[in-house]
Design a protein around this motif. Structure first.
Motif, PDB file in Angstrom:
ATOM      1  N   GLU A   1      75.351  46.630  44.128  1.00  0.00           N
ATOM      2  CA  GLU A   1      75.535  47.027  42.733  1.00  0.00           C
ATOM      3  C   GLU A   1      76.817  47.840  42.519  1.00  0.00           C
ATOM      4  OE1 GLU A   1      71.982  48.843  41.109  1.00  0.00           O
ATOM      5  OE2 GLU A   1      70.762  47.881  42.679  1.00  0.00           O
ATOM      6  N   MET A   2      77.622  47.990  43.562  1.00  0.00           N
ATOM      7  CA  MET A   2      78.830  48.818  43.463  1.00  0.00           C
ATOM      8  C   MET A   2      79.931  48.162  42.629  1.00  0.00           C
ATOM      9  SD  MET A   2      78.678  51.816  44.758  1.00  0.00           S
ATOM     10  CE  MET A   2      80.389  52.249  45.045  1.00  0.00           C
ATOM     11  N   LYS A   3      79.786  46.885  42.341  1.00  0.00           N
ATOM     12  CA  LYS A   3      80.794  46.207  41.532  1.00  0.00           C
ATOM     13  C   LYS A   3      80.905  46.872  40.157  1.00  0.00           C
ATOM     14  CE  LYS A   3      82.047  41.719  39.563  1.00  0.00           C
ATOM     15  NZ  LYS A   3      81.671  40.288  39.427  1.00  0.00           N
ATOM     16  N   ALA A   4      79.748  47.163  39.536  1.00  0.00           N
ATOM     17  CA  ALA A   4      79.763  47.818  38.221  1.00  0.00           C
ATOM     18  C   ALA A   4      80.351  49.216  38.321  1.00  0.00           C
ATOM     19  CB  ALA A   4      78.344  47.866  37.653  1.00  0.00           C
ATOM     20  N   TYR A   5      80.054  49.915  39.405  1.00  0.00           N
ATOM     21  CA  TYR A   5      80.575  51.272  39.630  1.00  0.00           C
ATOM     22  C   TYR A   5      82.096  51.246  39.725  1.00  0.00           C
ATOM     23  CZ  TYR A   5      81.151  55.815  41.968  1.00  0.00           C
ATOM     24  OH  TYR A   5      81.527  57.086  42.301  1.00  0.00           O
ATOM     25  N   LEU A   6      82.634  50.329  40.514  1.00  0.00           N
ATOM     26  CA  LEU A   6      84.084  50.273  40.722  1.00  0.00           C
ATOM     27  C   LEU A   6      84.817  49.769  39.477  1.00  0.00           C
ATOM     28  CD1 LEU A   6      84.223  48.925  44.392  1.00  0.00           C
ATOM     29  CD2 LEU A   6      84.619  51.267  43.592  1.00  0.00           C
ATOM     30  N   ASN A   7      84.177  48.870  38.731  1.00  0.00           N
ATOM     31  CA  ASN A   7      84.808  48.414  37.487  1.00  0.00           C
ATOM     32  C   ASN A   7      84.906  49.555  36.486  1.00  0.00           C
ATOM     33  OD1 ASN A   7      85.210  45.801  38.378  1.00  0.00           O
ATOM     34  ND2 ASN A   7      83.264  45.054  37.571  1.00  0.00           N
ATOM     35  N   ARG A   8      83.878  50.400  36.441  1.00  0.00           N
ATOM     36  CA  ARG A   8      83.915  51.573  35.559  1.00  0.00           C
ATOM     37  C   ARG A   8      84.996  52.545  36.038  1.00  0.00           C
ATOM     38  NH1 ARG A   8      79.857  54.690  32.770  1.00  0.00           N
ATOM     39  NH2 ARG A   8      81.040  56.187  31.498  1.00  0.00           N
TER      40      ARG A   8
ATOM     41  N   LEU B   1      95.997  48.283  39.949  1.00  0.00           N
ATOM     42  CA  LEU B   1      94.675  48.849  40.216  1.00  0.00           C
ATOM     43  C   LEU B   1      93.740  47.816  40.841  1.00  0.00           C
ATOM     44  CD1 LEU B   1      94.161  51.031  37.008  1.00  0.00           C
ATOM     45  CD2 LEU B   1      94.620  51.836  39.330  1.00  0.00           C
ATOM     46  N   PHE B   2      93.912  46.550  40.473  1.00  0.00           N
ATOM     47  CA  PHE B   2      93.126  45.485  41.116  1.00  0.00           C
ATOM     48  C   PHE B   2      93.411  45.441  42.618  1.00  0.00           C
ATOM     49  CE2 PHE B   2      92.846  42.843  36.971  1.00  0.00           C
ATOM     50  CZ  PHE B   2      91.678  43.503  36.620  1.00  0.00           C
TER      51      PHE B   2
ATOM     52  N   GLN C   1      88.841  39.001  42.733  1.00  0.00           N
ATOM     53  CA  GLN C   1      87.404  39.053  42.494  1.00  0.00           C
ATOM     54  C   GLN C   1      86.668  38.093  43.424  1.00  0.00           C
ATOM     55  OE1 GLN C   1      86.493  41.934  40.716  1.00  0.00           O
ATOM     56  NE2 GLN C   1      85.155  40.620  39.498  1.00  0.00           N
ATOM     57  N   LYS C   2      87.233  36.937  43.612  1.00  0.00           N
ATOM     58  CA  LYS C   2      86.618  35.946  44.502  1.00  0.00           C
ATOM     59  C   LYS C   2      86.666  36.406  45.955  1.00  0.00           C
ATOM     60  CE  LYS C   2      86.697  31.013  45.585  1.00  0.00           C
ATOM     61  NZ  LYS C   2      87.367  29.695  45.325  1.00  0.00           N
ATOM     62  N   LYS C   3      87.790  37.017  46.356  1.00  0.00           N
ATOM     63  CA  LYS C   3      87.935  37.469  47.747  1.00  0.00           C
ATOM     64  C   LYS C   3      87.011  38.661  48.031  1.00  0.00           C
ATOM     65  CE  LYS C   3      91.943  37.403  49.809  1.00  0.00           C
ATOM     66  NZ  LYS C   3      91.779  36.242  50.693  1.00  0.00           N
ATOM     67  N   GLU C   4      86.773  39.518  47.023  1.00  0.00           N
ATOM     68  CA  GLU C   4      85.896  40.673  47.221  1.00  0.00           C
ATOM     69  C   GLU C   4      84.452  40.256  47.526  1.00  0.00           C
ATOM     70  OE1 GLU C   4      86.296  43.006  43.714  1.00  0.00           O
ATOM     71  OE2 GLU C   4      88.337  43.686  44.180  1.00  0.00           O
ATOM     72  N   GLN C   5      84.054  39.103  47.020  1.00  0.00           N
ATOM     73  CA  GLN C   5      82.691  38.630  47.245  1.00  0.00           C
ATOM     74  C   GLN C   5      82.446  38.236  48.703  1.00  0.00           C
ATOM     75  OE1 GLN C   5      82.112  35.438  44.442  1.00  0.00           O
ATOM     76  NE2 GLN C   5      82.338  36.776  42.647  1.00  0.00           N
ATOM     77  N   ALA C   6      83.523  37.997  49.442  1.00  0.00           N
ATOM     78  CA  ALA C   6      83.391  37.541  50.828  1.00  0.00           C
ATOM     79  C   ALA C   6      83.474  38.678  51.836  1.00  0.00           C
ATOM     80  CB  ALA C   6      84.472  36.504  51.135  1.00  0.00           C
ATOM     81  N   VAL C   7      83.732  39.905  51.373  1.00  0.00           N
ATOM     82  CA  VAL C   7      83.863  41.047  52.285  1.00  0.00           C
ATOM     83  C   VAL C   7      82.983  42.196  51.799  1.00  0.00           C
ATOM     84  CG1 VAL C   7      86.170  40.516  53.159  1.00  0.00           C
ATOM     85  CG2 VAL C   7      85.922  41.777  51.013  1.00  0.00           C
TER      86      VAL C   7
END
Length: 405
Positions: A92-99, A149-150, A206-212
């Motif tokens: 669930e950290m994706k929402a945290y980091l996007n914020r 920032l990305f 975003q796609k690469k983050e899903q693999a790590v």
């Protein structure tokens, strides 16, 4: 997790606001207004001397804009305990980091607007365009900062330093090309390029983050480094518990301490001098301000601006040294010394006077080198000496009295 970041952010902002009232005090604001006014006047005078279609204007703006794009780091507000207690929430950290990313864009955006606006007169002189093109450039720079920032966000994952360097280099080169495109063709072309860059980086990373997986140690360490830089800046104005000063022997400076006679009349003078020479807090502050002031004076050729800058920096140095008065208040043994409390004030006043005199001498050397007219240099030197005397005789006692109230 987005709400969890909001709770941390509220706590963080409350803490920062407590420190900001010490940073943005009346003295600091007055100095900033005076200094920015002087630099603005000097900048406007330089622009008047530049020819139309100034050749070096665009390369200078490109370098400046690439530099200001480095301002601002991703604020994750991560803490040491997160690698234990928040680890199960990693999906669930994706929402945290996007914020965190949305919050982190505001400070760089303010810097981009301010510094970008200051550079626009140079853009107008170099290109002949209207000042209204400022809107296109600011949106372009804002989009490129989001791309930056990305890249920083992707670096929080378990990737190698080589891969991060590759993506950062790709961002830097593409940003260089986009800025050059906007300045050498039309502003809209740069805006379109920045839009393509931010969309491309978003989709690919975003796609690469899903693999790590997240690198919790790296994320926590980066946040510690970011906060340490902030605390270092705040530490120039007030004591910060998160910053601990270091102490070194510095044997080469021992002859300075030897010159202070070891009598009861010099008890606090010796203590304060020893603290200044062997501690990093006030000596580092003194050295940094002298170096910054000296470098600025070295490149100034205008009499009144040199006068203002030199007087301001002497005042800043003295103002920042006065809090050394409380350096030994935490030590119980100093309260047992059979010396009057007034000796503390005299010792601080004498130490500040000596240090300001040293700073004034160094600034005088830079002024003599920079200014073509010796008479003008001598006037500034005289003004500095008068300022040192007045500061030590009137302002230091006033500030110490206020500190004890």
């Amino acid at each position: 997790m987005s709400g969890f970041f909001g709770i941390r952010l509220a706590r963080h902002l409350k803490k920062m606001m407590k420190y900001m009232r010490y940073v943005f005090n009346d003295h600091f604001i007055l100095v900033c207004v005076f200094l920015l006014g002087g630099l603005g006047f000097y900048y406007s005078q330089v622009l008047k001397t530049l020819p139309e279609n100034f050749v070096w204007g665009r390369p200078l703006v490109i370098i400046l804009w690439l530099v200001i794009l480095q301002i601002g780091r991703l604020a994750t507000l991560a803490e040491e305990a997160d690698k234990v207690f928040i680890l199960p929430k990693e999906p669930e950290m994706k929402a945290y980091l996007n914020r965190a990313l949305r919050y982190s864009i505001w400070l760089p955006l303010v810097a981009l607007v301010l510094i970008g606006g200051m550079s626009m007169p140079l853009v107008v002189v170099s290109t002949g365009w209207e000042f209204s093109t400022f809107f296109y450039f600011i949106v372009m720079l804002g989009l490129m900062k989001i791309s930056h920032l990305f890249v920083q966000k992707y670096d929080l994952y378990q990737i190698s330093s080589k891969e991060y360097s590759l993506w950062f280099t790709l961002w830097l080169l593409s940003s260089l090309g986009i800025i050059a495109l906007s300045l050498y063709t039309i502003p809209v072309a740069g805006l379109a390029g920045a839009f393509v860059q931010v969309v491309g980086f978003y989709l690919v990373l975003q796609k690469k983050e899903q693999a790590v997986s997240l690198d919790w140690e790296k994320m926590i360490q980066k946040e510690k480094s970011r906060m340490h830089r902030i605390y270092q800046f705040i530490h120039l104005f007030t004591d910060v518990p998160e910053i601990s000063s270091s102490v070194k022997r510095r044997k080469v400076l021992d002859p300075v301490l030897v010159k202070i006679k070891k009598t009861s009349q010099n008890t606090y003078l010796y203590l304060y001098a020893r603290s200044f020479l062997r501690g990093s807090e006030y000596s580092g502050l003194f050295i940094r301000l002298v170096l910054v002031g000296g470098v600025i004076l070295f490149f100034l050729k205008e009499f009144w601006i040199s006068m203002g800058v030199s007087v301001l920096f002497v005042y800043l140095i003295g103002f920042q040294l006065i809090p050394i008065y409380t350096q030994f208040d935490y030590m119980v043994m100093t309260r047992l010394y059979p010396v009057p409390n007034s000796q503390k004030k005299q010792a601080v006043s004498k130490l500040v006077t000596i240090l300001l005199f040293v700073a004034a001498v160094l600034f005088s050397i830079f002024v003599l080198i920079a200014l073509p007219d010796v008479k003008e240099s001598l006037i500034i030197i005289g003004a500095l000496l008068i300022e040192v005397v007045l500061f030590a005789k009137f302002y230091v006692p006033y500030r110490l009295k206020k500190m004890e109230a």
